[in-house]
Design a protein around this motif. Structure first.
Motif, PDB file in Angstrom:
ATOM      1  N   LYS A 121       1.051  -1.362  -0.190  1.00 17.20           N
ATOM      2  CA  LYS A 121      -0.129  -0.009  -0.285  1.00 17.20           C
ATOM      3  C   LYS A 121       1.031   1.181  -0.358  1.00 17.20           C
ATOM      4  CE  LYS A 121      -3.688  -2.147   0.327  1.00 17.20           C
ATOM      5  NZ  LYS A 121      -4.515  -3.152  -0.636  1.00 17.20           N
ATOM      6  N   PRO A 122       0.943   2.197  -0.816  1.00 23.49           N
ATOM      7  CA  PRO A 122      -0.330   1.950  -2.349  1.00 23.49           C
ATOM      8  C   PRO A 122       0.185   1.716  -3.009  1.00 23.49           C
ATOM      9  CG  PRO A 122       0.813   4.419  -1.804  1.00 23.49           C
ATOM     10  CD  PRO A 122       1.267   3.249  -0.736  1.00 23.49           C
ATOM     11  N   LEU A 123      -0.715   0.943  -3.722  1.00 23.33           N
ATOM     12  CA  LEU A 123      -0.349  -0.199  -5.185  1.00 23.33           C
ATOM     13  C   LEU A 123      -0.254   0.243  -5.844  1.00 23.33           C
ATOM     14  CD1 LEU A 123       0.587  -3.071  -5.559  1.00 23.33           C
ATOM     15  CD2 LEU A 123      -1.882  -3.229  -5.918  1.00 23.33           C
ATOM     16  N   THR A 124       1.174   0.259  -6.979  1.00 24.07           N
ATOM     17  CA  THR A 124       1.329   1.282  -7.591  1.00 24.07           C
ATOM     18  C   THR A 124       1.872  -0.356  -9.080  1.00 24.07           C
ATOM     19  OG1 THR A 124       3.721   1.112  -7.915  1.00 24.07           O
ATOM     20  CG2 THR A 124       3.239   2.452  -6.878  1.00 24.07           C
ATOM     21  N   PRO A 125       1.585   0.602 -10.643  1.00 24.42           N
ATOM     22  CA  PRO A 125       1.461  -0.225 -12.285  1.00 24.42           C
ATOM     23  C   PRO A 125       3.026  -0.912 -11.559  1.00 24.42           C
ATOM     24  CG  PRO A 125       0.209   1.439 -12.263  1.00 24.42           C
ATOM     25  CD  PRO A 125       1.414   1.856 -10.850  1.00 24.42           C
ATOM     26  N   GLU A 126       3.717  -0.507 -11.293  1.00 29.40           N
ATOM     27  CA  GLU A 126       5.160  -0.716 -11.724  1.00 29.40           C
ATOM     28  C   GLU A 126       5.663  -1.714 -10.253  1.00 29.40           C
ATOM     29  OE1 GLU A 126       4.488   3.508 -13.263  1.00 29.40           O
ATOM     30  OE2 GLU A 126       4.530   2.690 -10.934  1.00 29.40           O
ATOM     31  N   GLN A 127       4.597  -1.628  -9.454  1.00 32.21           N
ATOM     32  CA  GLN A 127       5.353  -3.486  -8.642  1.00 32.21           C
ATOM     33  C   GLN A 127       4.894  -4.555  -9.051  1.00 32.21           C
ATOM     34  OE1 GLN A 127       3.527  -0.869  -5.376  1.00 32.21           O
ATOM     35  NE2 GLN A 127       4.791  -1.163  -4.002  1.00 32.21           N
ATOM     36  N   VAL A 128       3.408  -4.313  -9.772  1.00 34.05           N
ATOM     37  CA  VAL A 128       3.408  -5.460  -9.700  1.00 34.05           C
ATOM     38  C   VAL A 128       3.331  -5.833 -11.243  1.00 34.05           C
ATOM     39  CG1 VAL A 128       1.376  -5.331  -8.354  1.00 34.05           C
ATOM     40  CG2 VAL A 128       0.854  -4.196 -10.973  1.00 34.05           C
ATOM     41  N   ALA A 129       3.404  -5.266 -12.698  1.00 33.30           N
ATOM     42  CA  ALA A 129       3.783  -5.568 -13.188  1.00 33.30           C
ATOM     43  C   ALA A 129       4.438  -6.615 -14.165  1.00 33.30           C
ATOM     44  CB  ALA A 129       3.814  -4.525 -14.340  1.00 33.30           C
ATOM     45  N   PRO A 130       6.127  -6.168 -13.165  1.00 36.97           N
ATOM     46  CA  PRO A 130       6.616  -7.606 -13.849  1.00 36.97           C
ATOM     47  C   PRO A 130       6.099  -9.795 -12.866  1.00 36.97           C
ATOM     48  CG  PRO A 130       8.136  -5.783 -12.119  1.00 36.97           C
ATOM     49  CD  PRO A 130       6.243  -5.234 -12.188  1.00 36.97           C
ATOM     50  N   VAL A 131       5.688  -8.853 -11.885  1.00 40.02           N
ATOM     51  CA  VAL A 131       4.563 -10.267 -11.771  1.00 40.02           C
ATOM     52  C   VAL A 131       4.133 -10.630 -11.929  1.00 40.02           C
ATOM     53  CG1 VAL A 131       4.072 -11.221  -9.636  1.00 40.02           C
ATOM     54  CG2 VAL A 131       6.063  -9.642  -8.879  1.00 40.02           C
ATOM     55  N   MET A 132       3.135  -9.375 -12.806  1.00 42.83           N
ATOM     56  CA  MET A 132       1.779  -9.812 -13.505  1.00 42.83           C
ATOM     57  C   MET A 132       1.960 -10.977 -14.721  1.00 42.83           C
ATOM     58  SD  MET A 132      -1.509 -10.577 -13.786  1.00 42.83           S
ATOM     59  CE  MET A 132      -2.678 -10.146 -15.111  1.00 42.83           C
ATOM     60  N   GLN A 133       3.360  -9.840 -14.976  1.00 47.29           N
ATOM     61  CA  GLN A 133       4.502 -10.494 -16.911  1.00 47.29           C
ATOM     62  C   GLN A 133       4.269 -12.121 -17.128  1.00 47.29           C
ATOM     63  OE1 GLN A 133       4.378  -9.045 -19.528  1.00 47.29           O
ATOM     64  NE2 GLN A 133       4.710 -11.331 -19.679  1.00 47.29           N
ATOM     65  N   GLN A 134       4.713 -12.800 -15.258  1.00 44.26           N
ATOM     66  CA  GLN A 134       5.363 -13.554 -14.683  1.00 44.26           C
ATOM     67  C   GLN A 134       4.123 -14.778 -15.349  1.00 44.26           C
ATOM     68  OE1 GLN A 134       6.807 -14.074 -11.194  1.00 44.26           O
ATOM     69  NE2 GLN A 134       9.148 -12.612 -12.016  1.00 44.26           N
ATOM     70  N   VAL A 135       3.528 -14.243 -14.413  1.00 45.77           N
ATOM     71  CA  VAL A 135       1.537 -15.067 -14.355  1.00 45.77           C
ATOM     72  C   VAL A 135       1.692 -15.163 -16.315  1.00 45.77           C
ATOM     73  CG1 VAL A 135      -0.824 -14.466 -14.182  1.00 45.77           C
ATOM     74  CG2 VAL A 135       1.081 -14.473 -12.429  1.00 45.77           C
ATOM     75  N   GLU A 136       0.980 -14.460 -16.491  1.00 45.70           N
ATOM     76  CA  GLU A 136       1.252 -13.873 -18.373  1.00 45.70           C
ATOM     77  C   GLU A 136       2.194 -15.207 -19.203  1.00 45.70           C
ATOM     78  OE1 GLU A 136       1.316 -10.120 -19.248  1.00 45.70           O
ATOM     79  OE2 GLU A 136      -1.135  -9.777 -18.546  1.00 45.70           O
ATOM     80  N   ASP A 137       3.620 -15.321 -18.468  1.00 47.91           N
ATOM     81  CA  ASP A 137       4.390 -16.068 -19.444  1.00 47.91           C
ATOM     82  C   ASP A 137       3.866 -17.290 -18.878  1.00 47.91           C
ATOM     83  OD1 ASP A 137       5.147 -13.814 -20.395  1.00 47.91           O
ATOM     84  OD2 ASP A 137       7.064 -13.995 -18.688  1.00 47.91           O
TER      85      ASP A 137
END
Length: 149
Positions: A121-137
């Motif tokens: 908190k607060p959550l930013t796109p920069e924090q989650v983007a790399p991990v979301m990319q791992q999910v998508e991968d």
């Protein structure tokens, strides 16, 4: 007479269309529904990261939890023996079950990491983007090996 022919054609068309439906209570129907929910959830999350939707940290974090829950569900609906010829899964799902289950675990691990990162908190796109990319991968890796396009 023309009305009878038209009605007969309509009934035949509807009957054929109904034959293509998947029983929602079958293993295929259940896993398909879960995969569709996963897609909808990840589409919204990805939309936030790609600027299609406004980034909302709380909504993203809720989506991460939902995606993590969903990522653990479909695998139980892949029986040990292929169940339906109309599936978009390749035969390799049943021929290489150990690899398939390994990729499923990788997805589960990636979604669990996404939940952890999304707790900031607060959550930013920069924090989650790399991990979301791992999910998508992880999704893409499984699709490349085991899904018919």
């Amino acid at each position: 007479m023309k009305l009878k022919v038209t009605m007969l054609a309509l009934v035949a068309t509807l009957g054929l269309a109904a034959c293509d439906r998947v029983d929602p209570n079958s293993p295929l129907g259940k896993r398909t529904a879960i995969f569709e929910q996963m897609m909808q959830t990840s589409e919204d999350m990805g939309g936030m990261l790609r600027g299609r939707l406004k980034f909302d940290g709380e909504a993203f974090a809720q989506g991460a939890v939902r995606l993590d829950e969903l990522s653990r569900q479909p695998w139980q609906y892949f029986p040990e023996v292929k169940d339906d010829e109309r599936t978009s899964a390749r035969d390799e799902v049943w021929e290489r079950q150990e690899r398939f289950r390994s990729l499923a675990r990788e997805l589960e691990q990636a979604t669990a990491r996404l939940v952890e990162v999304s707790r900031a908190k607060p959550l930013t796109p920069e924090q989650v983007a790399p991990v979301m990319q791992q999910v998508e991968d992880a999704c893409e890796a499984c699709h490349q090996e085991f899904r018919v396009y």
